[in-house]
Design an enzyme around this catalytic site. Structure first.
Site, PDB file in Angstrom:
ATOM      1  CB  CYS A 142     -96.066  61.009  10.836  1.00  0.00           C
ATOM      2  SG  CYS A 142     -95.403  59.776   9.738  1.00  0.00           S
TER       3      CYS A 142
ATOM      4  CG  HIS B 272     -92.247  64.166  10.367  1.00  0.00           C
ATOM      5  ND1 HIS B 272     -92.378  63.863  11.699  1.00  0.00           N
ATOM      6  CD2 HIS B 272     -92.383  63.008   9.695  1.00  0.00           C
ATOM      7  CE1 HIS B 272     -92.574  62.567  11.830  1.00  0.00           C
ATOM      8  NE2 HIS B 272     -92.585  62.015  10.632  1.00  0.00           N
TER       9      HIS B 272
ATOM     10  N   GLY C 165     -93.597  59.368  15.176  1.00  0.00           N
ATOM     11  CA  GLY C 165     -92.777  58.417  15.922  1.00  0.00           C
ATOM     12  C   GLY C 165     -93.157  57.016  15.518  1.00  0.00           C
ATOM     13  CD  GLU C 166     -92.719  52.318  14.739  1.00  0.00           C
ATOM     14  OE1 GLU C 166     -91.911  53.041  14.134  1.00  0.00           O
ATOM     15  OE2 GLU C 166     -93.487  51.534  14.161  1.00  0.00           O
TER      16      GLU C 166
ATOM     17  CB  ILE D 252     -89.802  60.016   8.255  1.00  0.00           C
ATOM     18  CG1 ILE D 252     -88.993  61.289   7.978  1.00  0.00           C
ATOM     19  CG2 ILE D 252     -88.886  58.911   8.786  1.00  0.00           C
ATOM     20  CD1 ILE D 252     -88.449  61.956   9.225  1.00  0.00           C
ATOM     21  NE  ARG D 253     -90.191  52.657   8.996  1.00  0.00           N
ATOM     22  CZ  ARG D 253     -90.746  52.173  10.113  1.00  0.00           C
ATOM     23  NH1 ARG D 253     -90.694  52.851  11.243  1.00  0.00           N
ATOM     24  NH2 ARG D 253     -91.327  51.006  10.121  1.00  0.00           N
TER      25      ARG D 253
ATOM     26  CD  GLU E 249     -92.461  67.020  13.384  1.00  0.00           C
ATOM     27  OE1 GLU E 249     -93.307  67.438  12.560  1.00  0.00           O
ATOM     28  OE2 GLU E 249     -92.172  65.820  13.501  1.00  0.00           O
TER      29      GLU E 249
ATOM     30  NE  ARG F  75     -97.893  51.478  11.829  1.00  0.00           N
ATOM     31  CZ  ARG F  75     -97.323  50.671  12.724  1.00  0.00           C
ATOM     32  NH1 ARG F  75     -97.948  49.607  13.147  1.00  0.00           N
ATOM     33  NH2 ARG F  75     -96.119  50.938  13.187  1.00  0.00           N
TER      34      ARG F  75
END
Ligand code: GLN
Length: 201
Positions: free
Chosen positions: A79, A186, A47-48, A150-151, A188, A116
């Protein structure tokens, strides 16, 4: 049946709950410290990082998670979750330099330094086929694992107590330190549950 907590403050927690459910685990959404009671494992989703850290502190989860990690509770961090468990966090592209001290920024449970969003703004997400021989201990499936990034952060340094489970382009992307597993991608978001199975085992 194992009872697994999934930190459900922000990010891709629902997908982890589904993956664990497919494997027969009982899951608990963790938002408050009391939700951690009776959990035999904990998942920290992607997430963030900034939002998750802020909410984890507001909801009183920050120190209990640090404590349980040190006490040996098994954790699977993906992540943003992995960034929270790191020792040092460097801000990558598109982030203001952080002002908080390292201890407030990350839980320092896995002896790694991460950057990051280190693949840059242009590379928002990508997929990679990874060799995963260690997963043969839990599954007869010998296929490479299709990892979705993802990022994603990059792990710049691993301490002596850290085992690198998988690498991509020369950087660790799956690591293990004692009771803790950290992934920069990820699992999941795929239907391939081998990493979740490895964690449950
Ligand atoms: N880029 C996010 C962060 O640094 C992490 C991305 C993710 O969890 N997929 O917080």
């Amino acid at each position: 049946m194992s009872r697994i907590g999934v930190m459900a403050l922000q990010g891709a927690f629902e997908e982890h709950i589904q993956a664990l459910g497919r494997l027969g685990a009982e899951t608990v959404e963790v938002r408050l410290p009391r939700d951690l009671e009776g959990c035999e494992g904990l998942v920290l989703p992607g997430g963030e990082t900034t939002t998750q850290r802020k909410l984890a502190k507001e909801y009183g989860l920050w120190e209990p998670i640090r404590h349980l990690g040190r006490e040996g509770l098994p954790m699977l961090a993906t992540c943003a979750g992995l960034i929270l468990l790191a020792r040092n966090v460097e801000e990558g592209e598109g982030h203001a330099p952080r002002e908080a001290s390292a201890a407030e920024t990350a839980l320092n449970l896995i002896d790694i330094d991460v950057v990051r969003n280190a693949y840059g703004r242009q590379v928002f997400s990508f997929e990679a086929e990874m060799k995963v021989p260690f997963l043969e201990s839990v599954s007869l499936d010998r296929a490479p694992f299709r990892a979705i990034f993802i990022r994603a952060p990059v792990i710049r340094r691993t301490g002596p107590g850290v085992t690198v489970l998988s690498e991509w382009e020369g950087s660790p992307v799956a690591v293990k330190q004692g009771n803790l597993i950290g992934l920069t991608f990820h699992p999941e978001l795929t239907c391939d549950d081998r990493f979740h199975l490895y964690f449950l085992n």
